[in-house]
Design an enzyme around this catalytic site. Structure first.
Site, PDB file in Angstrom:
ATOM      1  N   SER A  14       4.561  -0.398   7.734  1.00  0.00           N
ATOM      2  CA  SER A  14       5.500   0.685   8.033  1.00  0.00           C
ATOM      3  C   SER A  14       5.185   1.964   7.274  1.00  0.00           C
ATOM      4  O   SER A  14       5.471   3.063   7.763  1.00  0.00           O
ATOM      5  CB  SER A  14       6.929   0.226   7.739  1.00  0.00           C
ATOM      6  OG  SER A  14       7.037  -0.278   6.423  1.00  0.00           O
TER       7      SER A  14
ATOM      8  N   HIS B  56       8.263   3.683   2.467  1.00  0.00           N
ATOM      9  CA  HIS B  56       8.450   4.584   3.612  1.00  0.00           C
ATOM     10  C   HIS B  56       8.335   6.040   3.181  1.00  0.00           C
ATOM     11  O   HIS B  56       7.726   6.860   3.876  1.00  0.00           O
ATOM     12  CB  HIS B  56       9.818   4.329   4.243  1.00  0.00           C
ATOM     13  CG  HIS B  56       9.932   2.975   4.851  1.00  0.00           C
ATOM     14  ND1 HIS B  56      11.136   2.435   5.272  1.00  0.00           N
ATOM     15  CD2 HIS B  56       8.998   2.021   5.121  1.00  0.00           C
ATOM     16  CE1 HIS B  56      10.933   1.224   5.769  1.00  0.00           C
ATOM     17  NE2 HIS B  56       9.648   0.953   5.682  1.00  0.00           N
TER      18      HIS B  56
END
Length: 328
Positions: free
Chosen positions: A153, A203
């Protein structure tokens, strides 16, 4: 749960495979790097027998800033993005990779896309490591410096920044319509609010890596060194295929010749080209097999004479002569 054992799909991987096949079927050009990344992540998750003894287990590759800095563990630094906690984690990330990868690789080309992914992976991991280390000064050791995380991610957030960098449109992020250029930041906040157990620093590191990549790319003219390396590797790996294609593309010369356009009537291989119909005849022939034109420079007069003579002959006689010439 024993992280080192082989996994069995519970059905979501079948949906991922069906969706991927459908997307690639509709494409004229199939992006190979995106397909390779999808396959690599899936194979690592399933751990089939032919790779099970080769690749490390999940416990050996967790991204943990403390262990990476203490042991200088590059294995955790480089491999953790390719590992996923469960099937839902993998499928969600791979669907995102499929959508972003197809668009970026089609626009950039495979070599530049591969270089970008490698650069974003290193940048996002490095920035996450620096963020976790810097938070030690604010007494956040337990929350971030000792945190374990895996997944693609971080790279996907970086790819989202690159993909939307020039977009003036709006997009929907979990039901909220926002400017595409700010979609990554909105998604970062929403995921942190409503999805437990996600890596905020991972992230955030991906978003910052995407911004840094764009800044560096805008200040660097020409192909970056990573792209040059990937292009060289691609050329080296594809050379056998290009060589084989070149062999099949070469014009084959036989007794009947070939038809084509060219600048010269003769070649070093003993073949001469008819000026009237461009048919390539064998060197021993003095008359074109296709149209009957003479081999010398006055072929047109011979062809015109043959045409006038043919018009004067009866139909039966003309048919008989043609059968004698071509029917044997």
């Amino acid at each position: 749960m024993e992280w080192g054992r082989r996994r069995v799909s519970r059905g979501m991987l079948s949906l991922l495979a069906l969706h991927t096949a459908n997307e690639y079927y509709r494409l004229g050009w199939k992006p190979p790097i995106t397909a390779g990344l999808l396959a690599a992540n899936t194979v690592i998750y399933l751990r089939p027998s032919f790779v099970d003894s080769v690749i490390p287990t999940l416990n050996e590759v967790w991204f943990n800033p403390h262990l990476i800095l203490k042991h200088k563990d590059l294995k955790r630094f480089l491999l953790s993005p390719f590992y996923h906690m469960d099937e839902a984690h993998l499928v969600y990330n791979m669907l995102s990779l499929l959508w972003k990868g197809i668009q970026l690789e089609t626009a950039m080309g495979s070599a530049e896309f591969a270089a970008m992914v490698a650069t974003l992976l290193g940048m996002s991991q490095g920035i996450t490591l620096l963020l976790a280390k810097s938070l030690l000064f604010f007494d956040y050791e337990k929350a971030y410096f000792s945190q374990f995380s895996v997944g693609f991610s971080g790279v996907l957030f970086a790819m989202k920044v690159v993909l939307n960098s020039q977009s003036a449109d709006y997009t929907s992020v979990h039901g909220l319509v926002v400017p595409s250029r700010h979609a990554a930041w909105v998604e970062l906040i929403l995921i942190q609010m409503f999805v437990p157990g996600v890596s905020f620093l991972g992230h955030l590191g991906g978003i910052l890596a995407g911004i840094l990549y764009l800044r560096l790319k805008n200040t660097y003219f020409g192909s970056d060194p990573v792209t040059i390396i990937f292009k060289g590797l691609a050329d080296a790996l594809s050379w056998p295929l290009r060589f084989a294609q070149g062999l099949f593309r070469r014009r084959r010369i036989s007794g009947r010749g070939t038809v084509g356009r060219g600048q010269t009537r003769r070649s070093s291989s003993g073949v001469w080209r008819c000026e009237a119909c461009t048919y390539d005849n064998h060197g021993v022939l003095s008359v074109c097999e296709m149209c009957g034109t003479a081999r010398d420079g006055n072929g047109s007069s011979f062809h015109q004479w043959s045409s006038r003579q043919s018009q004067e002959l009866p139909v039966d006689e003309l048919r008989r002569r043609r059968l004698e010439r071509f029917g044997s």
